[in-house]
Design a protein around this motif. Structure first.
Motif, short mmCIF file in Angstrom:
data_model
loop_
_atom_site.label_atom_id
_atom_site.label_comp_id
_atom_site.label_asym_id
_atom_site.label_seq_id
_atom_site.Cartn_x
_atom_site.Cartn_y
_atom_site.Cartn_z
N LEU A 1 1.00 -1.29 -0.11
CA LEU A 1 0.03 0.03 0.06
C LEU A 1 0.94 1.09 -0.11
CD1 LEU A 1 -2.76 -1.16 2.55
CD2 LEU A 1 -3.13 -0.40 0.25
N ILE A 2 1.73 1.17 0.66
CA ILE A 2 2.66 2.41 0.87
C ILE A 2 3.60 2.55 -0.66
CG2 ILE A 2 5.01 3.08 1.61
CD1 ILE A 2 4.29 1.93 4.56
N SER A 3 3.92 1.47 -1.44
CA SER A 3 4.47 1.68 -2.53
C SER A 3 3.75 2.08 -3.50
CB SER A 3 4.97 0.24 -2.88
OG SER A 3 5.55 0.27 -4.30
N ASN B 1 0.52 3.80 -2.80
CA ASN B 1 -0.14 5.07 -2.61
C ASN B 1 0.52 6.00 -1.63
OD1 ASN B 1 -2.37 4.02 -3.96
ND2 ASN B 1 -2.78 2.73 -2.37
N GLY B 2 1.72 5.72 -1.23
CA GLY B 2 2.42 6.64 -0.31
C GLY B 2 2.11 6.17 1.23
N LEU B 3 2.53 6.91 2.04
CA LEU B 3 2.32 6.60 3.42
C LEU B 3 1.03 7.11 3.85
CD1 LEU B 3 5.56 7.93 5.56
CD2 LEU B 3 4.85 5.59 5.03
N ALA B 4 0.29 8.01 3.32
CA ALA B 4 -1.29 8.42 3.69
C ALA B 4 -2.23 7.14 3.29
CB ALA B 4 -1.50 9.67 2.79
N GLY B 5 -1.78 6.39 2.27
CA GLY B 5 -2.54 5.36 1.80
C GLY B 5 -2.62 4.17 2.61
N MET B 6 -1.56 4.13 3.37
CA MET B 6 -1.70 3.07 4.61
C MET B 6 -2.37 3.23 5.67
SD MET B 6 1.30 1.21 6.61
CE MET B 6 0.30 1.99 8.09
N THR B 7 -3.58 3.22 5.60
CA THR B 7 -4.57 3.20 6.78
C THR B 7 -4.68 1.81 7.35
OG1 THR B 7 -6.56 3.02 5.60
CG2 THR B 7 -5.77 5.10 5.60
N LEU B 8 -5.00 1.72 8.57
CA LEU B 8 -5.44 0.51 9.44
C LEU B 8 -6.37 -0.21 8.48
CD1 LEU B 8 -4.75 1.08 13.11
CD2 LEU B 8 -3.24 -0.04 11.38
N GLU B 9 -7.37 0.55 8.17
CA GLU B 9 -8.75 -0.03 7.26
C GLU B 9 -8.06 -0.70 6.03
OE1 GLU B 9 -10.09 2.56 10.42
OE2 GLU B 9 -8.68 3.28 8.87
N LEU C 1 2.78 -0.34 13.47
CA LEU C 1 2.86 -1.21 11.98
C LEU C 1 3.85 -0.69 11.03
CD1 LEU C 1 1.79 -3.30 9.93
CD2 LEU C 1 -0.27 -1.88 9.56
N LEU C 2 3.95 0.75 11.10
CA LEU C 2 4.86 1.24 10.19
C LEU C 2 6.24 1.00 10.52
CD1 LEU C 2 4.01 5.31 9.91
CD2 LEU C 2 4.36 3.66 8.07
N LYS C 3 6.83 1.07 11.91
CA LYS C 3 7.98 0.51 12.33
C LYS C 3 8.31 -0.61 11.77
CE LYS C 3 8.14 3.55 16.49
NZ LYS C 3 7.90 3.37 18.06
N ALA D 1 9.04 5.63 -1.68
CA ALA D 1 8.00 6.02 -0.94
C ALA D 1 8.06 6.74 0.20
CB ALA D 1 6.70 5.45 -0.84
N MET D 2 8.81 6.29 1.02
CA MET D 2 9.02 6.89 2.64
C MET D 2 10.01 8.44 2.19
SD MET D 2 9.53 3.80 5.00
CE MET D 2 8.23 2.95 5.74
N PHE D 3 10.91 8.28 1.39
CA PHE D 3 11.75 9.34 1.06
C PHE D 3 10.80 10.35 0.44
CE2 PHE D 3 15.65 6.62 1.72
CZ PHE D 3 16.13 7.63 2.65
N ALA D 4 10.06 10.05 -0.31
CA ALA D 4 9.32 11.13 -1.03
C ALA D 4 8.35 11.82 -0.05
CB ALA D 4 8.35 10.38 -2.20
#
Length: 268
Positions: free
Chosen positions: A81-83, A85-93, A116-118, A165-168
């Motif tokens: 999901l991060i790859s 949609n970026g970090l914002a796209g990684m919701t728990l849902e 989870l991010l860690k 994605a994390m660096f972006a």
């Protein structure tokens, strides 16, 4: 709960969270210990079979599992999901839907989105490999630099593309809470690993006496920039890039020419 006491379900969830497993993968002996009862008492309360417990756990809104552990599925799903949609796209849902579990299960295993991010960062970043390099026996300076570059190249090019994605996100929204979470998790470990090694090399007279943060940026910055922009550069007409190993070797040579001091008895 039909046939199963709420306290047994709560004990099963606590034990699963403590062990990092699905409820279905936690032995009844361990659940009984968590609940403060004997295994035979536990079995009586769940109707003599594991199925009753799994049904009660599911009724409480928690996936009992029985597949790969929720932790593994969630980390993998979150990474993709991060790859995409970026970090914002990684919701728990979104992670729960992709991993085939419930949001309750994610809270039981991770405690929240930050943890989870860690966990995703631990799996898909080069931090563990870097700690292994710098925590092991000291090797030749040039060999160590080239090894670090190969580890960075692998982390920045493999799928899912978590690191880019994390660096972006860090470049675009440096004040974002997720960026702060990862920075707090990463910075002390990076300073202890690469910073400690660079300081040793400076003290031993093998690297020029520069501030360690500046030296670390000079070492890592160029190779990271190359691999972060490599996909875009590769798509340009007429641009042919060397293979990753050759790129790592070139950047390592450039770093050593700029910062390495001549060995005693040799002219600069």
């Amino acid at each position: 709960m039909e046939g199963v006491l709420a306290e047994v379900v709560e004990a099963a969830v606590r034990a699963a969270r403590r062990l990092g497993k699905d409820v279905a993968d936690v032995p009844t002996r361990v659940i009984a210990q968590e609940a403060g009862m004997s295994r035979s008492t536990l079995l009586r309360r769940i109707g003599g079979s594991r199925q009753g417990l799994d049904e009660a756990v599911r009724a409480a809104g928690i996936d009992p599992g029985g597949q790969r552990p929720v932790r593994e599925r969630a980390v993998e799903a979150g990474a993709y999901l991060i790859s995409a949609n970026g970090l914002a796209g990684m919701t728990l849902e979104a992670v729960a839907a992709a991993a085939g579990c419930s949001v309750h299960s994610l809270y039981a295993v991770f405690g929240g989105r930050d943890e989870l991010l860690k966990a995703i960062f631990e799996r898909y970043s080069p931090i563990r490999d870097a700690e292994e390099i710098f925590g092991g026996p000291r090797a030749d300076l040039g060999d160590t630099v080239r090894r670090v570059y190969r580890v960075l190249a692998a982390a920045l090019t493999r799928e899912p593309r978590v690191m880019p994605a994390m660096f972006a996100e860090a470049f675009a929204r440096p004040a974002a809470p997720a960026v702060h979470t990862l920075a707090r998790h990463l910075a002390p470990r990076l300073l202890a690993a690469i910073g400690g090694w660079l300081a040793e090399e400076v003290a031993a007279g093998r690297l020029r006496p520069m501030p360690v943060p500046v030296l670390a940026q000079q070492m890592i910055g160029p190779v990271m920039m190359h691999f972060l922009t490599r996909p875009a550069l590769s798509a340009l007409p007429g641009v042919e890039l060397p293979d990753p190993d050759a790129v790592c070797a070139e950047f390592a040579d450039a770093f050593l020419r700029a910062t390495a001091l001549p060995e005693p008895g040799r002219e600069a």
